[in-house]
Design a protein around this motif. Structure first.
Motif, short mmCIF file in Angstrom:
data_model
loop_
_atom_site.label_atom_id
_atom_site.label_comp_id
_atom_site.label_asym_id
_atom_site.label_seq_id
_atom_site.Cartn_x
_atom_site.Cartn_y
_atom_site.Cartn_z
N ARG A 20 -4.56 7.16 -4.39
CA ARG A 20 -4.48 6.68 -3.00
C ARG A 20 -5.43 5.49 -2.81
O ARG A 20 -5.08 4.48 -2.18
CB ARG A 20 -4.88 7.80 -2.05
CG ARG A 20 -4.55 7.54 -0.59
CD ARG A 20 -3.12 7.87 -0.30
NE ARG A 20 -2.80 7.72 1.10
CZ ARG A 20 -1.60 7.96 1.61
NH1 ARG A 20 -0.62 8.37 0.82
NH2 ARG A 20 -1.36 7.80 2.89
N GLN A 28 3.94 8.78 -6.51
CA GLN A 28 4.54 10.07 -6.21
C GLN A 28 5.86 10.25 -6.96
O GLN A 28 6.14 11.31 -7.51
CB GLN A 28 4.77 10.20 -4.71
CG GLN A 28 3.49 10.33 -3.89
CD GLN A 28 3.76 10.42 -2.41
OE1 GLN A 28 4.46 9.58 -1.85
NE2 GLN A 28 3.23 11.44 -1.76
N ARG A 64 0.83 -1.21 0.00
CA ARG A 64 0.00 0.00 0.00
C ARG A 64 0.87 1.26 0.00
O ARG A 64 0.64 2.18 -0.79
CB ARG A 64 -0.93 -0.01 1.21
CG ARG A 64 -1.87 1.18 1.30
CD ARG A 64 -2.82 1.03 2.48
NE ARG A 64 -3.69 2.18 2.62
CZ ARG A 64 -3.36 3.29 3.31
NH1 ARG A 64 -2.17 3.36 3.89
NH2 ARG A 64 -4.20 4.30 3.39
N HIS A 65 1.85 1.27 0.89
CA HIS A 65 2.73 2.44 0.96
C HIS A 65 3.65 2.50 -0.27
O HIS A 65 3.91 3.57 -0.82
CB HIS A 65 3.58 2.38 2.23
CG HIS A 65 4.54 3.53 2.35
ND1 HIS A 65 4.13 4.81 2.69
CD2 HIS A 65 5.88 3.60 2.15
CE1 HIS A 65 5.18 5.62 2.69
NE2 HIS A 65 6.25 4.90 2.38
N TYR A 116 -5.09 12.60 -6.60
CA TYR A 116 -4.69 12.17 -5.27
C TYR A 116 -5.59 11.08 -4.71
O TYR A 116 -5.13 9.99 -4.35
CB TYR A 116 -4.67 13.38 -4.32
CG TYR A 116 -4.22 13.03 -2.92
CD1 TYR A 116 -2.87 13.08 -2.57
CD2 TYR A 116 -5.15 12.65 -1.94
CE1 TYR A 116 -2.45 12.76 -1.29
CE2 TYR A 116 -4.73 12.33 -0.65
CZ TYR A 116 -3.39 12.40 -0.34
OH TYR A 116 -2.97 12.07 0.92
N TRP A 170 1.80 3.71 -3.47
CA TRP A 170 1.55 5.15 -3.37
C TRP A 170 2.84 5.94 -3.57
O TRP A 170 2.85 6.97 -4.26
CB TRP A 170 0.92 5.47 -2.02
CG TRP A 170 0.81 6.94 -1.75
CD1 TRP A 170 1.40 7.64 -0.75
CD2 TRP A 170 0.05 7.90 -2.51
NE1 TRP A 170 1.07 8.96 -0.82
CE2 TRP A 170 0.25 9.16 -1.90
CE3 TRP A 170 -0.75 7.81 -3.64
CZ2 TRP A 170 -0.34 10.32 -2.37
CZ3 TRP A 170 -1.35 8.98 -4.11
CH2 TRP A 170 -1.14 10.21 -3.49
N SER A 171 3.94 5.47 -3.00
CA SER A 171 5.23 6.15 -3.17
C SER A 171 5.67 6.12 -4.63
O SER A 171 6.26 7.09 -5.12
CB SER A 171 6.30 5.47 -2.29
OG SER A 171 5.98 5.60 -0.93
N ALA A 210 0.93 11.82 -8.72
CA ALA A 210 0.08 12.11 -7.56
C ALA A 210 -0.18 13.61 -7.41
O ALA A 210 0.23 14.23 -6.42
CB ALA A 210 0.73 11.55 -6.30
N ALA A 216 -4.02 2.34 -4.60
CA ALA A 216 -2.99 1.65 -3.81
C ALA A 216 -3.64 0.78 -2.73
O ALA A 216 -3.21 -0.36 -2.51
CB ALA A 216 -2.06 2.68 -3.17
#
Length: 249
Positions: free
Chosen positions: A222, A208, A200-201, A218, A204-205, A213, A225
C-alpha cells in the motif's frame, strides 16, 4: 368419434446439451473477470514503465537545453543505422497505444459486468471511500485521455505550441509552459494529479490481482503504491512549474 394423435418428432431422440467443463466459462480466460483483471494489471505495468521513462527524460530540462535536445534526438535515432529513423520510438508508441486500448476495454468490461451482476441497487449507501475511488478511476481516466491528446498536439506535434513543430524540443517545452500560458500549466497540474490518484489505486489493484496483497505485505505494498504515484506526480510537475516560475529559462 375417436381422435388420432400422430407421434412423430415428439418422440425423436433429443441430444443432451453440451456441458462446459467445470471452472471454465465460454470465451476463454480473457473473457472472464480474472482474465480482464490480469489484462488491466499487465497493461497498467506497461504504462507505469513508460511514465517513469518519460518523467526521467523530462527532468533533463534541468541540465540545460542541449541535454534535453540530445535526449529527444536519441529517442529518434536509437537502433540507427541498423533500423530506420524513429523505429524504436514508433514501436514504443504502438505498444503504448495498444496497452491503453486494452486497459480501457478491460476496465469498461469489468464495470459493465459488475453492473449486470447487481441489477438492483443496494439499500444501504456505498461508503464515501468507495464512491470516491469509483469517480477517480472513471473521470480520472477520461481526464487523462483528453490531456494526453492536448499534450501530443502541444509538445509532440507543435500544433498548439507557440514555437511550432520545426522548433527544438527544449524550445517547445519552455514556450509551452511560459508564464503567459499559466492556464496550460494549471491544466497540466490538475491532469498529473489525476494521473497520480489513478496510479495509486491502479498499482494497489494490480498487487491484489496478482495475489501479492496478503496481510504480511499489506502495509508495504500500500505504501509502495502511494510512494510510486507521488514520485511520478512530483517528477512530472517539477519541469512545468520551474518554467512557469522562471527557474528554467
Amino acid at each position: 368419434m375417436t381422435a388420432t394423435i400422430e407421434r412423430g418428432s415428439a418422440t425423436a431422440p433429443v441430444s443432451a446439451p453440451k456441458k462446459t467443463p467445470a471452472g471454465k466459462k465460454p470465451g476463454g480466460f480473457f473473457s472472464s473477470s480474472n482474465g480482464k483483471k490480469v489484462v488491466m494489471a499487465v497493461t497498467g505495468a506497461v504504462m507505469v514503465l513508460f511514465l517513469v521513462g518519460h518523467m526521467l527524460g523530462n527532468l533533463k530540462i534541468f541540465l540545460g537545453r542541449d541535454s534535453f535536445n540530445e535526449y529527444a534526438h536519441a529517442l529518434r535515432t536509437l537502433l540507427e543505422p541498423i533500423a530506420p529513423y524513429r523505429t524504436l520510438l514508433t514501436i514504443v508508441e504502438i505498444v503504448l497505444v495498444v496497452s491503453v486500448a486494452l486497459h480501457m476495454w478491460a476496465a469498461i468490461s469489468l464495470s459493465r459486468r459488475a453492473g449486470k451482476a447487481r441489477p438492483v441497487k443496494y439499500v444501504t449507501k456505498k461508503s464515501q471511500a468507495s464512491g470516491y475511488t469509483t469517480h477517480i478511476m472513471r473521470w480520472g481516466g477520461v481526464t487523462i485521455v483528453l490531456f494526453v491528446l492536448w499534450h501530443l498536439l502541444d509538445l509532440t506535434f507543435g500544433v498548439v505550441n507557440p514555437k511550432g513543430y520545426d522548433s527544438a524540443p527544449a524550445d517547445r517545452m519552455i514556450a509551452g509552459f511560459d508564464a503567459s500560458r499559466w492556464w496550460v500549466t494549471l491544466i497540466y497540474l490538475v491532469a498529473v494529479v489525476m494521473v497520480g490518484l489513478h496510479l495509486r489505486h491502479g498499482i494497489w489493484s494490480a498487487f491484489q490481482t496478482l495475489g501479492w496483497a496478503n496481510r504480511n505485505r499489506y502495509r508495504v505494498l500500500r505504501g509502495t503504491a502511494g510512494v510510486v504515484s507521488a514520485l511520478l506526480v512530483i517528477g512530472f510537475l517539477a519541469p512545468p512549474l520551474a518554467i512557469t516560475f522562471g527557474v528554467v529559462k
